[in-house]
Design a protein around this motif. Structure first.
Motif, PDB file in Angstrom:
ATOM      1  N   TYR A   1      -8.213  -3.899   0.258  1.00 33.26           N
ATOM      2  CA  TYR A   1      -8.071  -2.450   0.327  1.00 33.26           C
ATOM      3  C   TYR A   1      -7.177  -2.065   1.514  1.00 33.26           C
ATOM      4  O   TYR A   1      -7.255  -2.666   2.589  1.00 33.26           O
ATOM      5  N   CYS A   2      -6.431  -1.019   1.308  1.00 34.43           N
ATOM      6  CA  CYS A   2      -5.638  -0.395   2.367  1.00 34.43           C
ATOM      7  C   CYS A   2      -6.364   0.885   2.782  1.00 34.43           C
ATOM      8  O   CYS A   2      -6.836   1.636   1.918  1.00 34.43           O
ATOM      9  N   HIS A   3      -6.460   1.136   4.079  1.00 34.46           N
ATOM     10  CA  HIS A   3      -7.313   2.233   4.532  1.00 34.46           C
ATOM     11  C   HIS A   3      -6.769   2.849   5.816  1.00 34.46           C
ATOM     12  O   HIS A   3      -6.477   2.113   6.767  1.00 34.46           O
TER      13      HIS A   3
ATOM     14  N   TRP B   1     -10.288   5.713   0.612  1.00 35.32           N
ATOM     15  CA  TRP B   1     -10.109   4.336   0.163  1.00 35.32           C
ATOM     16  C   TRP B   1      -9.456   4.353  -1.209  1.00 35.32           C
ATOM     17  O   TRP B   1      -9.739   5.210  -2.026  1.00 35.32           O
TER      18      TRP B   1
ATOM     19  N   TYR C   1      -8.289  -4.267   4.526  1.00 34.50           N
ATOM     20  CA  TYR C   1      -9.651  -4.776   4.540  1.00 34.50           C
ATOM     21  C   TYR C   1      -9.869  -5.576   3.258  1.00 34.50           C
ATOM     22  O   TYR C   1      -9.119  -5.440   2.296  1.00 34.50           O
TER      23      TYR C   1
ATOM     24  N   ARG D   1      -4.827  -4.617  11.149  1.00 31.31           N
ATOM     25  CA  ARG D   1      -4.498  -3.194  11.240  1.00 31.31           C
ATOM     26  C   ARG D   1      -3.283  -3.026  12.143  1.00 31.31           C
ATOM     27  O   ARG D   1      -3.026  -3.858  13.019  1.00 31.31           O
TER      28      ARG D   1
ATOM     29  N   CYS E   1       0.849  -1.187   0.000  1.00 32.74           N
ATOM     30  CA  CYS E   1       0.000   0.000   0.000  1.00 32.74           C
ATOM     31  C   CYS E   1       0.881   1.231   0.000  1.00 32.74           C
ATOM     32  O   CYS E   1       1.740   1.385   0.874  1.00 32.74           O
TER      33      CYS E   1
ATOM     34  N   THR F   1     -12.199   8.790   5.484  1.00 35.68           N
ATOM     35  CA  THR F   1     -13.089   8.299   4.432  1.00 35.68           C
ATOM     36  C   THR F   1     -12.315   7.903   3.183  1.00 35.68           C
ATOM     37  O   THR F   1     -12.893   7.693   2.123  1.00 35.68           O
TER      38      THR F   1
ATOM     39  N   TRP G   1      -3.268   2.095  10.174  1.00 36.32           N
ATOM     40  CA  TRP G   1      -3.535   1.633   8.821  1.00 36.32           C
ATOM     41  C   TRP G   1      -4.047   0.196   8.873  1.00 36.32           C
ATOM     42  O   TRP G   1      -3.511  -0.643   9.597  1.00 36.32           O
TER      43      TRP G   1
ATOM     44  N   ASP H   1      -7.503   4.320   9.124  1.00 34.42           N
ATOM     45  CA  ASP H   1      -8.681   4.325   9.986  1.00 34.42           C
ATOM     46  C   ASP H   1      -9.093   5.743  10.365  1.00 34.42           C
ATOM     47  O   ASP H   1      -8.276   6.648  10.439  1.00 34.42           O
TER      48      ASP H   1
END
Length: 113
Positions: free
Chosen positions: A94-96, A103, A37, A50, A22, A101, A34, A98
């Motif tokens: 997916y890398c997100h 993505w 998901y 995470r 990512c 919003t 991070w 936390d």
């Protein structure tokens, strides 16, 4: 808008391994927990693992012993090493960061013989 780019997905046979990576803006990396998901067809998006800013890791039960999340502060990347993959791991990953919003587009992982 923050550009998050996932890579490393692909087709792998059952029992195989993949490493997802990512990338994100370097000045954005340090402030967030991070997570990786995944979302399988017809299912809700779910947490895989995470890692917070102190390196504390939380893994989903299905990921324990098979998946490892890495946070590299020097390279500003968050990788997910996956092993012993099965068909049930087929999903878009997916890398997100936390509590945001943001993505990325995700990377497809398909486990099939």
């Amino acid at each position: 808008q923050v550009r998050i780019v996932e890579s490393g997905g692909g087709l792998v046979q059952p029992g195989g391994s993949l490493r997802l990576s990512c990338g994100m803006p370097s000045n954005f990396f340090s402030f967030y927990t991070w997570g990786w998901y995944r979302q399988a067809p017809g299912k809700q998006r779910e947490l895989v693992a995470r890692v917070d800013t102190n390196g504390y890791v939380e893994n989903a039960n299905f990921a324990k012993g098979r998946f490892t999340i890495f946070r590299d502060s020097a390279k500003k990347i968050v990788d997910l090493q996956m092993s012993d993959l099965g068909p049930e791991d087929t999903a878009v990953y997916y890398c997100h960061p936390d509590a945001t919003t943001f993505w990325g587009q995700g990377t497809q992982v398909t486990v099939s013989s």
